[in-house]
Design an enzyme around this catalytic site. Sequence first.
Site, PDB file in Angstrom:
ATOM      1  N   GLY A  26     -75.257  72.486  -6.709  1.00  0.00           N
ATOM      2  CA  GLY A  26     -76.038  71.303  -6.411  1.00  0.00           C
ATOM      3  C   GLY A  26     -75.384  70.324  -5.459  1.00  0.00           C
ATOM      4  CE1 TYR A 176     -78.253  61.488 -16.379  1.00  0.00           C
ATOM      5  CE2 TYR A 176     -80.114  60.227 -15.540  1.00  0.00           C
ATOM      6  CZ  TYR A 176     -79.009  61.034 -15.318  1.00  0.00           C
ATOM      7  OH  TYR A 176     -78.652  61.382 -14.027  1.00  0.00           O
TER       8      TYR A 176
END
Length: 317
Positions: A26, A176
């Site tokens: 990524g 998160y």
Amino acid sequence: MPRKPVTITVPDLSGKRAVVTGASDGVGLRLATRLAAAGAEVVIPVRNPAKGEAAVAGIRHQVPGARVSLRTLDLSSLESVAALGATLRQDGEPIHFLINNAGVMTPPDRQVTADGFELQFGTNYLGHFALVAHLMPLLRAGRARVTSQLSVAANSNRINWDDLNWERSYDGMRAYSQSKIAFGLFALELSRRSLRHGWGITSNLSHPGVAPTSLLSARPEVGRGRDTAARRLIGALSERGILVGTAESAALPALYAATAADARDGGFYGPRGLGHLSGPPAEQKLYSRLRSPADAERIWRVSEELTSISMLPSGRH
């Protein structure tokens, strides 16, 4: 409609050493590749050796002669973080760039790290807090720039101060957001403390916008057996050049924050396109949740207590 390529120029980094977390795929892999192409020696600490070896092979294929090496790191284990710190300190090589990029996102059920912290808070934030502490002598020796990768999620929700580990009512997205808000507050406090104590380290922030990366892909290790619907939608939009970016463009804000001569200590960099979702990197307005020095001092103090690690002005820990 074909997407217009977006890129930036990276200065010559020959003779410099860079450490990039989360570089086995990524955005992190793109960052490591660009740094290597600019001449830096790049250290890739990874949890999965097979993925790490494939990443190194890919970098060397794209950048013949690249100086890139693997180390072992599991950010969800403070013991593993300490071991990496000891290994790199034993190397004795100053670190000039540290890009704290690795992360996990929204496990469907609450999970904990090896040390008992909620997985996202422990991995995305506390693991990186500990890594900076253990690398402090090398960062000071290299007068390093430390770039911490946030998320647009840091612009919503809040820190759950009364239940940092989400033991009472787990919400994956809110947890998160908390991990990224805490990370941003820490990075800004690192900048302030370095200036106050003369550590010689600069610290800034980046966010990648939105792009199809592995964060929301199938991740059996966090209990997600298939790509999320959001990941599939982001992938489709990215392929069509609509709103969101690519993994390549998503790497540019952190790359700019880490290497550009005019990237400010304490600055925040992200895409400048519509909604800051994609486009070339530019300085951003600091998210409201990151503006309180009192909150930054509080998260630093709490982090030292939780990890039993203290970042002293001398660089000892």
